[in-house]
Design a protein around this motif. Structure first.
Motif, PDB file in Angstrom:
ATOM      1  N   TRP A   1      -9.101   6.242  -1.228  1.00  0.00           N
ATOM      2  CA  TRP A   1      -8.533   4.928  -0.913  1.00  0.00           C
ATOM      3  C   TRP A   1      -7.895   4.926   0.464  1.00  0.00           C
TER       4      TRP A   1
ATOM      5  N   LEU B   1      -8.955   2.553   3.506  1.00  0.00           N
ATOM      6  CA  LEU B   1      -7.933   1.802   4.239  1.00  0.00           C
ATOM      7  C   LEU B   1      -8.059   2.034   5.745  1.00  0.00           C
TER       8      LEU B   1
ATOM      9  N   SER C   1     -11.175   0.294   7.055  1.00  0.00           N
ATOM     10  CA  SER C   1     -11.038  -1.163   7.118  1.00  0.00           C
ATOM     11  C   SER C   1     -10.114  -1.583   8.259  1.00  0.00           C
TER      12      SER C   1
ATOM     13  N   ILE D   1      -9.543  -7.672   6.133  1.00  0.00           N
ATOM     14  CA  ILE D   1      -8.126  -7.736   5.769  1.00  0.00           C
ATOM     15  C   ILE D   1      -7.980  -7.670   4.252  1.00  0.00           C
ATOM     16  N   VAL D   2      -8.851  -8.363   3.542  1.00  0.00           N
ATOM     17  CA  VAL D   2      -8.829  -8.315   2.073  1.00  0.00           C
ATOM     18  C   VAL D   2      -9.108  -6.895   1.589  1.00  0.00           C
TER      19      VAL D   2
ATOM     20  N   ALA E   1      -8.520  -4.145   3.206  1.00  0.00           N
ATOM     21  CA  ALA E   1      -7.359  -3.317   3.531  1.00  0.00           C
ATOM     22  C   ALA E   1      -6.227  -3.518   2.532  1.00  0.00           C
ATOM     23  N   ILE E   2      -6.018  -4.760   2.092  1.00  0.00           N
ATOM     24  CA  ILE E   2      -4.965  -5.035   1.117  1.00  0.00           C
ATOM     25  C   ILE E   2      -5.272  -4.353  -0.210  1.00  0.00           C
ATOM     26  N   VAL E   3      -6.505  -4.458  -0.658  1.00  0.00           N
ATOM     27  CA  VAL E   3      -6.892  -3.816  -1.922  1.00  0.00           C
ATOM     28  C   VAL E   3      -6.794  -2.301  -1.801  1.00  0.00           C
TER      29      VAL E   3
ATOM     30  N   ALA F   1      -4.841  -0.557   0.190  1.00  0.00           N
ATOM     31  CA  ALA F   1      -3.427  -0.182   0.241  1.00  0.00           C
ATOM     32  C   ALA F   1      -2.811  -0.236  -1.155  1.00  0.00           C
ATOM     33  N   PHE F   2      -3.156  -1.263  -1.927  1.00  0.00           N
ATOM     34  CA  PHE F   2      -2.653  -1.366  -3.288  1.00  0.00           C
ATOM     35  C   PHE F   2      -3.149  -0.208  -4.155  1.00  0.00           C
TER      36      PHE F   2
END
Length: 68
Positions: free
Chosen positions: A15, A19, A22, A42-43, A45-47, A49-50
Motif C-alpha cells: 500500500w 501511495l 500515485s 488523488i482518489v 492516493a486517499i485509498v 493512505a487509508f
C-alpha cells in the motif's frame, strides 16, 4: 496458495508503494495540466493512505469503529 497472496496484498508495504506511485502520477499529471488524470490519482492516493493506516493499526479508535 491464496493465503500467501492475500497476506502480501494486505501488507503495509504494497500500500505504501501504491501511495508513492500515485503521488508521482499526481505530480506528473499536474505538470502536464492533465487535471482528470490527476483527480483520479488523488482518489487512489486517499485509498492507499487509508489502507496503509489500516494495515499498520494507525487509525484512531473512533474511525476504526466505523469500519469494523
Amino acid at each position: 496458495m491464496f493465503e500467501k497472496f492475500f497476506h502480501e496484498v494486505t501488507g503495509p508495504y504494497i500500500w505504501r508503494l501504491i501511495l508513492l506511485l500515485s503521488l508521482r502520477a499526481i505530480y506528473a499529471s499536474a505538470r502536464k495540466k492533465d487535471i482528470p488524470h490527476a483527480a483520479a490519482f488523488i482518489v487512489v492516493a486517499i485509498v492507499a493512505a487509508f489502507m496503509t493506516a489500516v494495515s499498520l493499526d494507525m487509525l484512531p479508535p473512533a474511525i476504526a469503529e466505523i469500519f469494523a
